[in-house]
Design a protein around this motif. Structure first.
Motif, short mmCIF file in Angstrom:
data_model
loop_
_atom_site.label_atom_id
_atom_site.label_comp_id
_atom_site.label_asym_id
_atom_site.label_seq_id
_atom_site.Cartn_x
_atom_site.Cartn_y
_atom_site.Cartn_z
N GLU A 18 13.08 3.95 -1.63
CA GLU A 18 12.59 2.66 -2.09
C GLU A 18 11.19 2.77 -2.68
N THR A 19 10.37 3.61 -2.07
CA THR A 19 9.02 3.83 -2.59
C THR A 19 9.06 4.46 -3.97
N ALA A 20 9.92 5.47 -4.13
CA ALA A 20 10.04 6.12 -5.44
C ALA A 20 10.54 5.14 -6.50
N GLU A 21 11.43 4.24 -6.12
CA GLU A 21 11.90 3.22 -7.07
C GLU A 21 10.75 2.33 -7.52
N ALA A 22 9.87 1.97 -6.58
CA ALA A 22 8.72 1.14 -6.94
C ALA A 22 7.77 1.89 -7.85
N TYR A 23 7.54 3.17 -7.57
CA TYR A 23 6.67 3.97 -8.45
C TYR A 23 7.26 4.05 -9.85
N ASN A 24 8.57 4.29 -9.93
CA ASN A 24 9.22 4.41 -11.23
C ASN A 24 9.20 3.10 -12.00
N GLY A 25 9.17 1.99 -11.28
CA GLY A 25 9.16 0.70 -11.95
C GLY A 25 7.77 0.18 -12.26
N SER A 26 6.74 1.00 -12.03
CA SER A 26 5.35 0.57 -12.24
C SER A 26 4.71 1.33 -13.39
N LYS A 27 3.88 0.62 -14.14
CA LYS A 27 3.10 1.30 -15.17
C LYS A 27 1.92 2.04 -14.57
N ILE A 28 1.33 1.45 -13.54
CA ILE A 28 0.17 2.03 -12.86
C ILE A 28 0.36 1.88 -11.37
N VAL A 29 0.05 2.93 -10.60
CA VAL A 29 0.04 2.84 -9.14
C VAL A 29 -1.37 3.16 -8.65
N ILE A 30 -1.89 2.27 -7.81
CA ILE A 30 -3.21 2.47 -7.22
C ILE A 30 -3.08 3.31 -5.95
N ASN A 31 -3.97 4.28 -5.81
CA ASN A 31 -4.07 5.05 -4.57
C ASN A 31 -5.49 4.86 -4.05
N LEU A 32 -5.61 4.39 -2.82
CA LEU A 32 -6.92 4.17 -2.20
C LEU A 32 -6.84 4.74 -0.79
N HIS A 33 -7.59 5.81 -0.53
CA HIS A 33 -7.51 6.51 0.74
C HIS A 33 -8.11 5.69 1.89
N ARG A 34 -7.64 5.96 3.08
CA ARG A 34 -8.21 5.33 4.26
C ARG A 34 -9.56 5.96 4.58
N SER A 35 -10.32 5.30 5.42
CA SER A 35 -11.66 5.77 5.77
C SER A 35 -11.60 6.67 7.01
N HIS A 36 -12.43 7.72 7.01
CA HIS A 36 -12.51 8.60 8.18
C HIS A 36 -13.41 8.01 9.27
N GLU A 37 -14.03 6.86 8.98
CA GLU A 37 -14.96 6.26 9.93
C GLU A 37 -14.43 4.98 10.58
N ASP A 38 -13.19 4.67 10.39
CA ASP A 38 -12.61 3.44 10.93
C ASP A 38 -12.15 3.68 12.37
N ASP A 39 -13.00 3.32 13.33
CA ASP A 39 -12.69 3.58 14.74
C ASP A 39 -11.58 2.69 15.27
N SER A 40 -11.18 1.67 14.52
CA SER A 40 -10.10 0.80 14.98
C SER A 40 -8.75 1.49 14.92
#
Length: 377
Positions: A257-279
């Motif tokens: 399902e994820t690959a289908e969404a990528y294929n159906g998108s012109k642009i995909v945003i990637n934003l990494h998680r933080s190494h400092e999020d103690d939660s």
């Protein structure tokens, strides 16, 4: 002689509705042509990269992560890739007595993914039998408080995070190697058919607090495009109610399902998680993250333009501006989204270059061949 005068011809003026329909037809034709061209080029690139890796007369006992989804697709990618690379593969879950299974089958290598649920005394027992052991750590640097207790019980430590290498070496590990994530082409590949749902922009992932804070200032303009977001916790957004029809919350998307969404998108945003999020992290020593996440490779394997926040290891894997695009601020992210949505040819070329680089260097076949080459040179 009389001259016959013809009435003056009137130039036909289409109505606004007819003009709109004509523009729609033209845009649809142009969009269909561009998508067809992209898929044709992508198919050619895929066919030109038939993977071939050395076959080894080895027996590998693979211990899966035992964490279920979303780790299970990674387990499947590794086990299915190994089957074509070694003479024998035995796959078990961490709940089984790994040392007893190892006694019975006597593999050349016990390879563990993640290792959170593997008793260290069983690993010590296996090593006393002269069987080599290796772990591929999947969550560095976010859970180093827990991996600290485990890494000393393996002969070989492979980590996706380059910044963890000196840390594990200080703990006494003699064989520590950088092994980034990869793409599994059986899951993540360009679609040959038009996508059922077309998106201009996609973001798929959990709403960690750093992502919420980063995207909130530009969310209004971001959502003016055909943008869709999928993942847990996105109801944390301050104005979530205004966008909830385009945010699918509290759902884990599988790889297909994820690959289908990528294929159906012109642009995909990637934003990494933080190494400092103690939660959500267990990273007391605050080792910073330099290496990219698995989505970096999976998005690229679908021949889709990726906009990612720049991590220091990224340029070793993809060439920014040629195979991937980066941003350093919310405003730059928004500016590049709007630029590439109006520059189709540039968007397409970067996406195709990303696919080519991924299939050349960043599949699970490449990673596992590297791992086996280290252990069995």
């Amino acid at each position: 002689m009389s001259i016959i005068k013809h009435p003056k011809a009137h130039h036909y003026q289409p109505s606004p509705a007819e003009e709109a329909r004509a523009r729609g037809r033209e845009a649809g034709y142009r969009g269909g042509y561009e998508e067809g061209y992209l898929k044709g080029r992508a198919d050619y690139i895929v066919k030109s990269h038939a993977e071939s890796f050395p076959f080894r007369q080895l027996h590998v006992l693979y211990v899966a992560s035992g964490k279920g989804f979303p780790y299970s697709p990674m387990d499947e990618a590794i086990s299915e890739t190994l089957r074509s690379m070694v003479a024998q593969l035995t796959v078990i879950e961490p709940g089984q007595p790994i040392n007893e299974v190892a006694y019975q089958v006597m593999p050349d290598l016990v390879l563990v993914l993640d290792g959170m649920f593997v008793p260290n005394e069983q690993l010590d027992d296996i090593r006393r039998q002269g069987i080599k052991t290796a772990v591929w750590l999947t969550d560095d640097p976010y859970y180093t408080d827990m991996t600290t207790e485990n890494v000393g019980h393996y002969d070989y430590v492979f980590t996706l995070e380059s910044n963890c290498i000196p840390y594990y070496q200080q703990l006494g590990c003699r064989q520590v190697h950088h092994l980034p994530f990869a793409a599994f082409p059986e899951y993540f590949k360009p679609s040959k058919t038009p996508a059922a749902q077309r998106r201009d922009v996609s973001f798929i992932g959990s709403a960690y607090w750093n992502r919420v804070e980063y995207l909130s200032p530009i969310m209004d303009r971001l959502m003016q495009h055909n943008t869709m977001i999928n993942g847990i916790w996105w109801d944390r957004l301050p104005n979530y109610a205004a966008y909830q029809d385009r945010i699918e919350v509290n759902k884990w998307m599988g790889p297909v399902e994820t690959a289908e969404a990528y294929n159906g998108s012109k642009i995909v945003i990637n934003l990494h998680r933080s190494h400092e999020d103690d939660s959500v992290n267990n990273n007391t020593v605050k080792i910073p993250a330099a290496s990219p996440n698995p989505r970096t490779f999976e998005i690229s394997a679908c021949a889709t333009l990726q906009l990612t926040d720049a991590r220091s290891d990224l340029a070793k894997l993809y060439t920014p501006g040629k195979e991937i695009e980066t941003y350093t601020s919310p405003q730059e992210l928004l500016d590049k989204i709007e630029y590439y949505l109006s520059h189709e040819q540039e968007r397409r070329e970067i996406a195709l270059n990303a696919l080519d680089r991924t299939l050349r260097e960043h599949t699970y076949g490449h990673r596992l061949n590297q791992l086996l080459s280290v252990i069995f040179p």
